[in-house]
Every structure is written in C-alpha cells, then in structure tokens.
Motif scaffolding. Structure first.
Motif, PDB file in Angstrom:
ATOM      1  N   GLN A  50       0.665  -1.293   0.166  1.00 34.81           N
ATOM      2  CA  GLN A  50      -0.505  -0.526   0.073  1.00 34.81           C
ATOM      3  C   GLN A  50       0.706   1.644   0.074  1.00 34.81           C
ATOM      4  N   ILE A  51       1.927   1.183  -0.022  1.00 36.94           N
ATOM      5  CA  ILE A  51       2.799   2.140   0.481  1.00 36.94           C
ATOM      6  C   ILE A  51       2.956   2.854  -1.044  1.00 36.94           C
ATOM      7  N   VAL A  52       2.808   2.112  -1.889  1.00 34.61           N
ATOM      8  CA  VAL A  52       3.005   4.102  -3.398  1.00 34.61           C
ATOM      9  C   VAL A  52       1.124   4.243  -3.981  1.00 34.61           C
ATOM     10  N   SER A  53       0.288   3.590  -2.845  1.00 30.90           N
ATOM     11  CA  SER A  53      -1.051   4.031  -3.328  1.00 30.90           C
ATOM     12  C   SER A  53      -1.460   5.351  -3.284  1.00 30.90           C
ATOM     13  N   ILE A 172      -1.263   1.584   7.371  1.00 28.35           N
ATOM     14  CA  ILE A 172      -0.402   3.257   7.803  1.00 28.35           C
ATOM     15  C   ILE A 172       0.064   2.715   6.344  1.00 28.35           C
ATOM     16  N   GLY A 173       0.290   2.087   5.266  1.00 22.03           N
ATOM     17  CA  GLY A 173       0.711   2.288   4.113  1.00 22.03           C
ATOM     18  C   GLY A 173       0.973   3.339   3.416  1.00 22.03           C
ATOM     19  N   PRO A 174      -0.487   4.289   2.980  1.00 15.46           N
ATOM     20  CA  PRO A 174      -1.028   5.775   2.005  1.00 15.46           C
ATOM     21  C   PRO A 174      -0.144   6.514   3.121  1.00 15.46           C
ATOM     22  N   THR A 308      -9.218   0.698   3.492  1.00 16.88           N
ATOM     23  CA  THR A 308      -7.649   1.466   2.937  1.00 16.88           C
ATOM     24  C   THR A 308      -8.267   1.922   1.794  1.00 16.88           C
ATOM     25  N   TYR A 309      -8.644   1.473   1.527  1.00 17.65           N
ATOM     26  CA  TYR A 309      -9.348   1.807  -0.321  1.00 17.65           C
ATOM     27  C   TYR A 309     -10.076   3.226   0.007  1.00 17.65           C
ATOM     28  N   LEU A 310     -11.195   2.287   0.411  1.00 22.38           N
ATOM     29  CA  LEU A 310     -12.107   3.666   0.143  1.00 22.38           C
ATOM     30  C   LEU A 310     -12.111   4.773   0.895  1.00 22.38           C
ATOM     31  N   TYR A 311     -11.767   5.115   2.296  1.00 22.79           N
ATOM     32  CA  TYR A 311     -12.053   6.245   2.975  1.00 22.79           C
ATOM     33  C   TYR A 311     -10.712   7.057   2.137  1.00 22.79           C
ATOM     34  N   ILE A 318     -14.212  13.284  -3.076  1.00 19.70           N
ATOM     35  CA  ILE A 318     -15.328  14.233  -3.126  1.00 19.70           C
ATOM     36  C   ILE A 318     -14.605  15.448  -1.919  1.00 19.70           C
ATOM     37  N   ARG A 319     -13.824  15.197  -1.538  1.00 23.79           N
ATOM     38  CA  ARG A 319     -13.007  16.726   0.150  1.00 23.79           C
ATOM     39  C   ARG A 319     -11.650  17.182  -1.340  1.00 23.79           C
ATOM     40  N   GLY A 320     -11.282  16.508  -2.364  1.00 22.06           N
ATOM     41  CA  GLY A 320     -10.325  17.265  -2.919  1.00 22.06           C
ATOM     42  C   GLY A 320      -8.883  17.420  -2.133  1.00 22.06           C
ATOM     43  N   TYR A 321      -8.813  15.996  -1.297  1.00 24.11           N
ATOM     44  CA  TYR A 321      -7.626  16.392  -1.311  1.00 24.11           C
ATOM     45  C   TYR A 321      -6.862  15.576  -1.710  1.00 24.11           C
ATOM     46  N   ASP A 322      -5.558  16.184  -0.868  1.00 31.08           N
ATOM     47  CA  ASP A 322      -3.666  15.296  -1.256  1.00 31.08           C
ATOM     48  C   ASP A 322      -2.938  13.918  -0.774  1.00 31.08           C
ATOM     49  N   SER A 323      -2.233  13.280  -0.811  1.00 29.74           N
ATOM     50  CA  SER A 323      -2.377  12.545  -0.546  1.00 29.74           C
ATOM     51  C   SER A 323      -1.758  12.595   1.032  1.00 29.74           C
ATOM     52  N   MET A 324      -1.069  13.663   1.405  1.00 31.64           N
ATOM     53  CA  MET A 324      -0.480  14.144   2.337  1.00 31.64           C
ATOM     54  C   MET A 324      -1.837  14.165   3.438  1.00 31.64           C
ATOM     55  N   MET A 325      -2.711  14.793   3.044  1.00 31.27           N
ATOM     56  CA  MET A 325      -4.186  15.718   3.927  1.00 31.27           C
ATOM     57  C   MET A 325      -4.359  14.056   4.263  1.00 31.27           C
ATOM     58  N   ILE A 326      -4.653  12.807   3.304  1.00 29.52           N
ATOM     59  CA  ILE A 326      -5.100  12.063   3.271  1.00 29.52           C
ATOM     60  C   ILE A 326      -4.724  10.940   4.184  1.00 29.52           C
TER      61      ILE A 326
END
Length: 537
Positions: A50-53, A172-174, A308-311, A318-326
């Motif tokens: 998941q670390i690359v997702s 915690i991978g993402p 881990t995929y859905l959130y 929907i919220r427009g978050y980037d990877s850091m914010m997610i």
C-alpha cells in the motif's frame, strides 16, 4: 507439545539429552531476537503493498507513464505476491526457514533498490513483480514460526504482535507513503527498505535455527502444480483488479485472463489431489478450526483492504484532499490498532475467543454503519469515531482468528497452512476491492440516473435552484452565467450520486460483518491459550 517443537533436533531415544531441564515456557533470547527480525521483515513486505497507493501520481510523473499503465505498479506486486505466499510452505520445508527467509529478505531489499532506479514504467513493473514475489516468502514464515517455536503460554504476546503487523502495515501504508513522497521524493518509497532489509537478512541468517532443510523434496517438486497455481492465482488477481474498471469480460485482456485462470485452476487442483508432494497441501482445511479461521480471515481481508481503499477515494474524490492530507486524516485507525493490540492479547487469555471475535465483528459493523450517514462535508472529526471503531475492532478480530486457525495444527502442517491462511486474507482483499469497485461504479450510475430525473425543466425546485445560481454567477463572474449554473448543478448531482454509492458500499460491509458476528456462534469453542493448543493432534 510446544517443547517438542522447540527441541526438534532431539533423538527419539534420548529426550533427556535433547532438553536439559528447561522450563516448559522457556524461550532462548536468540530465537526471540530472530523472531522480531522476521516480524520486521514481514512488516516491510506488507507495507509495500500500500505504500505506493497514495503516491502513484508522483511516480507516474517521474516515469512519464500513462494513466492506464501506472496501476500496474501495484498490480504487479500483488499478482507476484499472491503466487509466492502459498508456495512458501513447500519452499520452507525444502530449504528451511533460515534459507527461505534470508533469501526473501535479501531479494526484497535488492528489488527495492532496483525499483528506486527505474527510469521507465516497464522497468518499474518488472522490479515491483520481483519485489512482491520474493518478499511474499517472508509473510507466512512469520506466522508459522510464531506457532511453532513459541509455547501456548506465550501466544498472548506473539499473536497480537503478528496480528498488529498484518493489519497495521496496509492501514498506514498510504500515510507513510504520502509523508515520504512529500518530504523527499517517490524514490525513497523504495530506498527506505534498503538498510532495514540488509539488517533483517543478516539477522535471519545468523539467528534462525528453527528447522532443518529437506533437499530430497526438490526431486519431488511439482512443476505442473506450480504452473497451474501461478496461472490460476495470478490471473485471478488480474481479473479482480481490472475487471470492475473494464466491464469485466467485455475487455479482451480480462477475458483472456479469465480463460487462463480457469485452465490454471483445473491443472492446480488436479495436481493438488494427485501429486506425491503437492505444491500446496489443502489437507489443513480438514481441521474445522483452520477452515473457519481461514473463512474469517478472508472476510477480514475484505474489510481491511476495502476500507484502506474506500476512505482515501472518498477524501480524494469528494473532499479534494491530496495524499499528504489523506494520510494525516487516516492515521487514527493505525493508532487505534497499536493501542488495542496489547489489550487484545490480554483478552485472548481471559475470555472466550468466539466472544472476542463477535465483539470485533459487531464493532466493525458499527463503524461502517456510522459511515452510511456520510455527507460531502465530513472531515477529520466526523471520521474519527468510525476510524477508531475500525482500528480497535480489526485487532479484536485478528488475534482470535490467528489463534483459532493456526493454534491447534500439528507443527508439520503449520508451514503449508500458514501460506494458505495468509492467502485467504489477500484473496479476501482482492475480491473485496473488485466487489467494492463494481458496486461504486454501478450504484453511481444508478443514483445519477435517479437524481437526473428530478433535475429537469419540469421540476420547480430545480428551476428555482438554477435561477438562483445563475444570478449568483452573473454577479460574481463575467462569463456565461446560465452555462456555469447548469455545469455547477450537474457537478452537484454527480457528487451526490457518488456519496450515495459510498453509502451503499458501507451498508453492504455493515451487513457482511454483522452477519459474521452472528455466525461465530456456530463454531466450536476453541481451546484456551494456556492449554496445550500448540501441539499436534
């Protein structure tokens, strides 16, 4: 008995010489350190799924890859890993845990370094496949070692540890991937494995002494069984990954893989039941506890990888978050798992394991039911309680499932059984993601069609909303206000359709886990930890 396992080199006629007056639950420090090194190696292997997702867009830009090619960075790893996990049982018996695990750790480390040097997408896919295949050998070895070398009295510590790693790493991978790619670059997603990987491989070679190789098995290696298993599991993983996005068998590549999967399954199961030494021994499923534990592990895989995929998809779409914010928003689940692990270990010795599982399944269902009230404004604080329920419940499920599935098998079956057990969790994740993607796509189209029926010229509410939005655009922007308002209204309908499809998926998961909590009542009461559950029956 567990002590018989620990002193595996003893001669039948000389038990006193083989086990000189050690307490029944004595564990040499050497083996404890070796096991901790193995656990860390497993953590790296599972984390890398998941670390690359969360960082695929950065990798895509760095390798100049197309949007169709970049998902293969994950798919190649998963396909290769799902073939190695069941194969590792046979390899471990043939080569020994020491050789297999050291080779897996060293190969995984080398492939990680190669992935960081990739200059195009083709190189990256090859290196990720090598990384997944070789690294997959570490995962079942840890589960087998935990239930082979440790006496039942130690399982309240050991089982939560491996359960925590198996669930925390993909969760915690993402988050970890998002932090690394933002703070440094995507290359460090792979380079970060190099130093720990070298240390793990060195420790494994120096310290593991659990068993001896049986090289005679090489002459009985079932090559046709391996080919059938690789075709069956590899193509199944591809069909489940790509099917939802390409209308399943309408896509030629998915259709071809479905045919190869079917042929591979026929060859694989034929060899399993006819070969002298089958590549995978399915006899472990004759143990009722193992069969039920594997079924529960399959469903836990659906919940673990599904959420881990859905959130992240919800927060990104929907919220427009980037990877850091997610990553920051979803760190709560990992913390909940971490703090629940020791509690789960203590409870596993105090209460009926079936009750623990039931609490875990119902808690998980409660968290997903909470998410069925989703709105487009939900943020960190609205997601807090569902995430805590998800993290705590996952640990309360995993610990008893591990003990029920592997805790009563004889030592000679543990290596094969461990591969099968871990395979069920990965397949659960693959099936779950395919199911979730299919439901999201189909229900999104359904809800958008229903909403569109209400946003028409004949609808007074729609016309009023359109007029108000047109007036707003006329006052704030010097563009075609009517077109802008229609576009905005269409976007709102798409967003609401997406939200409703997310709610449908969460309701589906709620029903699944709530029903599992009910079915736990029908399994036999497992033996308590402190008993003699670790030996052969």
């Amino acid at each position: 008995m567990a002590t018989a396992t620990i002193t595996a080199g003893a001669m039948p006629g000389r038990p006193a010489a083989a086990a000189p007056a050690l307490p029944a639950d004595h564990m040499p420090v050497r083996r404890v350190v070796a096991f901790l090194a193995m656990v860390f190696g497993m953590f790296m292997a599972i984390l890398d799924i998941q670390i690359v997702s969360a960082s695929l867009s950065e990798i895509q830009a760095g390798l100049s890859a197309s949007s169709d090619e970049i998902p293969w960075v994950q798919t190649a790893y998963l396909i290769a890993e799902v073939v190695m996990i069941p194969l590792s049982g046979f390899l471990s018996r043939m080569l020994s845990t020491r050789v297999l695990f050291t080779t897996a750790a060293a190969g995984f480390t080398a492939a990680s370094a190669l992935a960081a040097t990739a200059t195009n997408i083709d190189q990256m896919i090859v290196y990720r496949a090598i990384q997944g295949f070789i690294g997959g050998g570490m995962i079942p070895s840890v589960f087998a070692a935990a239930f082979t070398i440790f006496p039942p009295s130690k399982r309240a510590v050991v089982s939560p540890m491996i359960g925590l790693v198996a669930t925390l790493a993909p969760t915690i991978g993402p988050t970890v991937g998002g932090y690394i790619s933002h703070a440094m670059s995507w290359h460090w997603l792979f380079l970060i494995n190099v130093v720990p990987g070298i240390l793990v491989a060195t420790a494994a070679w120096a310290l593991i002494d659990f068993d001896k190789p049986n090289l005679k098995l090489f002459s009985k290696f079932d090559w046709w069984g391996l080919i059938g298993m690789a075709a069956f599991l590899g193509c199944m993983e591809y069909v489940l990954e790509e099917g939802p996005n390409h209308d399943w068998l309408q896509e030629p590549a998915v259709f071809a893989c479905a045919i190869i999967m079917t042929i591979g399954a026929v060859i694989f199961f034929w060899r399993v039941f006819t070969a002298e030494e089958p590549i995978v021994d399915l006899r472990a499923f004759s143990n009722v506890n193992f069969a039920f534990g594997s079924l529960f592990s399959f469903v836990v895989g659906i919940g673990l990888y599904g959420l881990t995929y859905l959130y992240p998809v919800f927060l990104g779409r929907i919220r427009g978050y980037d990877s850091m914010m997610i990553g920051e928003a979803l760190f709560v689940s990992g913390l909940a798992m971490f703090f629940t692990a020791p509690v789960a270990g203590i409870l596993s010795n105090k209460i009926d394991l079936r009750l623990m599982m039931m609490i875990g399944f119902v808690g998980f269902a409660t968290g997903t039911w909470w998410m069925t009230h989703l709105t487009a404004d939900w943020d960190f604080y609205e997601l807090l309680i569902p995430q805590i329920l998800r993290g705590c419940s996952m640990m309360l499920c995993m610990v008893p499932i591990n003990n029920i599935a592997l805790g009563t098998l004889p030592p000679e079956r543990l290596k094969n059984a461990s591969g099968l057990f871990n395979l069920t969790r990965n397949l659960g994740g693959a099936v779950g993601l395919a199911l979730i993607n299919t439901v999201l796509i189909d229900r999104n189209a359904f809800h958008y069609a229903r909403l569109s029926e209400h946003v028409q010229w004949g609808s007074q509410a729609a016309q009023t909303k359109l007029q108000n939005m047109t007036l707003t655009f006329e006052q704030t922007a010097g563009l075609d206000a009517t077109s802008a308002a229609i576009s905005k209204l269409s976007g709102m309908a798409h967003q609401q359709a997406a939200l409703l499809s997310f709610m449908d998926v969460f309701m589906m998961l709620t029903v699944l886990f709530a029903s599992l909590g009910f079915f736990v009542l029908f399994i036999n009461k497992p033996a308590q930890q402190g008993g003699g559950g670790g030996g052969g029956h």
